[in-house]
Design a protein around this motif. Structure first.
Motif, PDB file in Angstrom:
ATOM      1  N   SER A  80       0.860  -1.182   0.000  1.00 41.23           N
ATOM      2  CA  SER A  80       0.000   0.000   0.000  1.00 41.23           C
ATOM      3  C   SER A  80       0.896   1.232   0.000  1.00 41.23           C
ATOM      4  CB  SER A  80      -0.912   0.027   1.239  1.00 41.23           C
ATOM      5  OG  SER A  80      -0.192   0.415   2.397  1.00 41.23           O
ATOM      6  N   ASP A  81       0.276   2.410  -0.014  1.00 39.17           N
ATOM      7  CA  ASP A  81       1.028   3.665   0.098  1.00 39.17           C
ATOM      8  C   ASP A  81       1.458   3.925   1.532  1.00 39.17           C
ATOM      9  OD1 ASP A  81       0.784   4.257  -2.605  1.00 39.17           O
ATOM     10  OD2 ASP A  81      -1.013   5.475  -2.338  1.00 39.17           O
ATOM     11  N   ASP A  82       1.047   3.035   2.454  1.00 38.54           N
ATOM     12  CA  ASP A  82       1.354   3.198   3.882  1.00 38.54           C
ATOM     13  C   ASP A  82       0.715   4.464   4.440  1.00 38.54           C
ATOM     14  OD1 ASP A  82       2.414   1.964   6.089  1.00 38.54           O
ATOM     15  OD2 ASP A  82       4.390   2.883   5.914  1.00 38.54           O
ATOM     16  N   HIS A  83      -0.472   4.769   3.955  1.00 37.04           N
ATOM     17  CA  HIS A  83      -1.224   5.944   4.402  1.00 37.04           C
ATOM     18  C   HIS A  83      -2.710   5.606   4.280  1.00 37.04           C
ATOM     19  CE1 HIS A  83      -1.972  10.587   4.034  1.00 37.04           C
ATOM     20  NE2 HIS A  83      -2.980   9.974   4.617  1.00 37.04           N
ATOM     21  N   ASP A  84      -3.299   5.131   5.364  1.00 32.32           N
ATOM     22  CA  ASP A  84      -4.719   4.773   5.351  1.00 32.32           C
ATOM     23  C   ASP A  84      -5.564   6.013   5.580  1.00 32.32           C
ATOM     24  OD1 ASP A  84      -3.666   2.276   5.128  1.00 32.32           O
ATOM     25  OD2 ASP A  84      -4.207   1.604   7.139  1.00 32.32           O
ATOM     26  N   LEU A  85      -6.719   6.050   4.946  1.00 32.56           N
ATOM     27  CA  LEU A  85      -7.564   7.233   5.064  1.00 32.56           C
ATOM     28  C   LEU A  85      -9.034   6.870   4.955  1.00 32.56           C
ATOM     29  CD1 LEU A  85      -7.008   9.274   1.744  1.00 32.56           C
ATOM     30  CD2 LEU A  85      -6.707   6.831   1.976  1.00 32.56           C
ATOM     31  N   SER A  86      -9.879   7.740   5.498  1.00 34.73           N
ATOM     32  CA  SER A  86     -11.321   7.540   5.431  1.00 34.73           C
ATOM     33  C   SER A  86     -11.826   7.958   4.059  1.00 34.73           C
ATOM     34  CB  SER A  86     -12.019   8.376   6.508  1.00 34.73           C
ATOM     35  OG  SER A  86     -11.888   9.759   6.220  1.00 34.73           O
ATOM     36  N   THR A  87     -13.078   7.613   3.769  1.00 34.00           N
ATOM     37  CA  THR A  87     -13.666   8.023   2.494  1.00 34.00           C
ATOM     38  C   THR A  87     -13.703   9.540   2.385  1.00 34.00           C
ATOM     39  OG1 THR A  87     -15.012   6.017   2.380  1.00 34.00           O
ATOM     40  CG2 THR A  87     -15.730   7.889   1.049  1.00 34.00           C
ATOM     41  N   ALA A  88     -14.083  10.210   3.471  1.00 33.81           N
ATOM     42  CA  ALA A  88     -14.137  11.675   3.449  1.00 33.81           C
ATOM     43  C   ALA A  88     -12.751  12.266   3.203  1.00 33.81           C
ATOM     44  CB  ALA A  88     -14.715  12.200   4.761  1.00 33.81           C
ATOM     45  N   GLU A  89     -11.740  11.709   3.870  1.00 26.18           N
ATOM     46  CA  GLU A  89     -10.384  12.218   3.672  1.00 26.18           C
ATOM     47  C   GLU A  89      -9.899  11.951   2.263  1.00 26.18           C
ATOM     48  OE1 GLU A  89      -5.804  11.721   5.362  1.00 26.18           O
ATOM     49  OE2 GLU A  89      -7.433  10.577   6.303  1.00 26.18           O
ATOM     50  N   MET A  90     -10.248  10.805   1.703  1.00 26.37           N
ATOM     51  CA  MET A  90      -9.846  10.483   0.336  1.00 26.37           C
ATOM     52  C   MET A  90     -10.398  11.513  -0.643  1.00 26.37           C
ATOM     53  SD  MET A  90     -10.417   6.974  -1.857  1.00 26.37           S
ATOM     54  CE  MET A  90     -12.223   7.066  -1.786  1.00 26.37           C
ATOM     55  N   VAL A  91     -11.670  11.873  -0.466  1.00 21.05           N
ATOM     56  CA  VAL A  91     -12.284  12.860  -1.351  1.00 21.05           C
ATOM     57  C   VAL A  91     -11.623  14.226  -1.166  1.00 21.05           C
ATOM     58  CG1 VAL A  91     -14.432  14.038  -1.946  1.00 21.05           C
ATOM     59  CG2 VAL A  91     -14.459  11.590  -1.440  1.00 21.05           C
ATOM     60  N   ARG A  92     -11.296  14.564   0.075  1.00 19.66           N
ATOM     61  CA  ARG A  92     -10.606  15.843   0.314  1.00 19.66           C
ATOM     62  C   ARG A  92      -9.225  15.850  -0.339  1.00 19.66           C
ATOM     63  NH1 ARG A  92     -12.798  15.144   5.686  1.00 19.66           N
ATOM     64  NH2 ARG A  92     -14.587  16.551   5.981  1.00 19.66           N
ATOM     65  N   GLN A  93      -8.525  14.725  -0.272  1.00 16.35           N
ATOM     66  CA  GLN A  93      -7.212  14.636  -0.914  1.00 16.35           C
ATOM     67  C   GLN A  93      -7.337  14.782  -2.430  1.00 16.35           C
ATOM     68  OE1 GLN A  93      -4.187  14.588   0.188  1.00 16.35           O
ATOM     69  NE2 GLN A  93      -4.425  14.171   2.372  1.00 16.35           N
ATOM     70  N   MET A  94      -8.405  14.236  -2.990  1.00 15.86           N
ATOM     71  CA  MET A  94      -8.648  14.414  -4.425  1.00 15.86           C
ATOM     72  C   MET A  94      -8.841  15.889  -4.744  1.00 15.86           C
ATOM     73  SD  MET A  94     -11.201  11.249  -5.425  1.00 15.86           S
ATOM     74  CE  MET A  94     -10.633   9.560  -5.500  1.00 15.86           C
ATOM     75  N   GLY A  95      -9.616  16.581  -3.901  1.00 16.56           N
ATOM     76  CA  GLY A  95      -9.846  17.999  -4.112  1.00 16.56           C
ATOM     77  C   GLY A  95      -8.554  18.798  -4.050  1.00 16.56           C
ATOM     78  N   LEU A  96      -7.685  18.471  -3.086  1.00 13.43           N
ATOM     79  CA  LEU A  96      -6.400  19.164  -2.979  1.00 13.43           C
ATOM     80  C   LEU A  96      -5.546  18.916  -4.223  1.00 13.43           C
ATOM     81  CD1 LEU A  96      -5.490  18.396   0.755  1.00 13.43           C
ATOM     82  CD2 LEU A  96      -6.121  20.624  -0.207  1.00 13.43           C
ATOM     83  N   ALA A  97      -5.552  17.673  -4.693  1.00 15.66           N
ATOM     84  CA  ALA A  97      -4.758  17.335  -5.879  1.00 15.66           C
ATOM     85  C   ALA A  97      -5.262  18.067  -7.123  1.00 15.66           C
ATOM     86  CB  ALA A  97      -4.793  15.826  -6.112  1.00 15.66           C
TER      87      ALA A  97
END
Length: 315
Positions: A227-244
């Protein structure tokens, strides 16, 4: 010399980009003008095909090809079709590899061998007893078992890699669809899905691990989770997409129990489970045994994927 199967797929194409073409052979279903090379061989993965010519002078096989997991499989008998490619086909290739003098066989399996979900704080481990829940996972688990038996019987060095959800430039399915929704700036109802945890792996980290396993002395006859060694919630995943995407995600806090109700009434509990549930993997064995850490951070992988999506939409 390395033989790669499944090179026209998402993972295989990214792997090919990182290897020296002069040291690579390709086994593909159908030759095309894209692969203009005398090192490209045509062949399907099944229980009866012959790979003699492709395996000549090969030291390592990287087997990425598979009958992939599909939602709502319409096959009359899906388990037999998965087994024909993923189990019997894999063993047919591996046995012929032994006969050809191949030293190492790297098998790209799936985290579905472990199961479908985890409890928070109890991630899947490479040493867990397999618990596949669908025909795809079962066919991969059976292939793993038979490959390791073949290794004991013949001395073939088998390396098994079980990726979790893989993303990156060119990814399709749910990850791409979700990132496209975020890119449009639409309000999304995931604001309350904050307590689950998902492990993801960028194709760049997965490829780096595969390359590491080609010659590493501690890799043979082992199972590795990645894995990327960075687990995240669904909400955090969507926020990370927004930042990207440089477009902050707009999240609406719809209560999690609402998703369970929708899944129950629509018959899509499996889709809901992936959205609100957890699937974590422990990659400590991978890091320690191979002295490996993911070279790309999750933020890096998301940014590369987002940049490609934006460029694609501009075309």
């Amino acid at each position: 010399m390395i033989l790669i199967t499944g090179v026209t797929g998402f993972l295989g194409s990214n792997l090919l980009d990182k290897l020296d073409n002069d040291k690579v052979k390709l086994l593909i279903r159908n030759k095309s003008s894209f692969f203009v090379s005398n090192k490209c061989y045509e062949g399907v993965i099944n229980s009866t095909a012959t790979y003699t010519e492709a395996l000549q002078s090969v030291d390592c096989v990287i087997h990425c090809a598979a009958r992939v997991h599909v939602m709502k499989d319409a096959s009359v008998n899906p388990i037999d079709e998965y087994r024909e490619v993923n189990t019997a086909g894999t063993l047919n290739l591996a046995r012929q590899a032994v006969e050809a003098g191949v030293k190492r066989f790297i098998f790209i399996s799936s985290i579905k061998v472990n199961g479908e979900c985890t409890q928070i704080g109890s991630p899947f481990k490479a040493t867990d007893k397999p618990n596949p829940q669908d025909p795809y996972g079962q066919s991969k688990a059976e292939a793993e078992e038979q490959l390791l038996a073949l290794a004991k019987e013949t001395g073939l060095e088998v390396v098994i890699i079980r990726p979790t959800l893989v993303y990156g430039v060119g990814v399709k399915a749910n990850f791409a669809s979700l990132m496209k929704l975020v890119s449009k700036g639409l309000p999304l109802p995931f604001g309350s899905i904050t307590t689950n945890r998902r492990s993801l792996v960028s194709v760049y980290n997965l490829v780096d691990l595969i390359v590491t396993c080609i010659g590493h002395p501690n890799a043979p006859n082992q199972v590795f989770l990645v894995s990327d060694d960075h687990d995240l919630s669904t909400a955090e995943m969507v926020r990370q997409m927004g930042l990207a995407l440089s477009k902050p995600a707009k999240l609406i806090p719809v209560p999690v129990f609402c998703y369970s109700l929708v899944g129950k009434f629509t018959g899509k509990q499996d889709v809901v489970s992936r959205l609100i549930g957890s699937l974590q993997v422990d990659i400590s064995k991978t890091k320690q045994r191979l002295n490996w850490t993911p070279p790309y951070k999750l933020e890096d992988g998301f940014k590369m994927t987002a940049n490609a999506l934006v460029s694609e939409e501009k075309c």
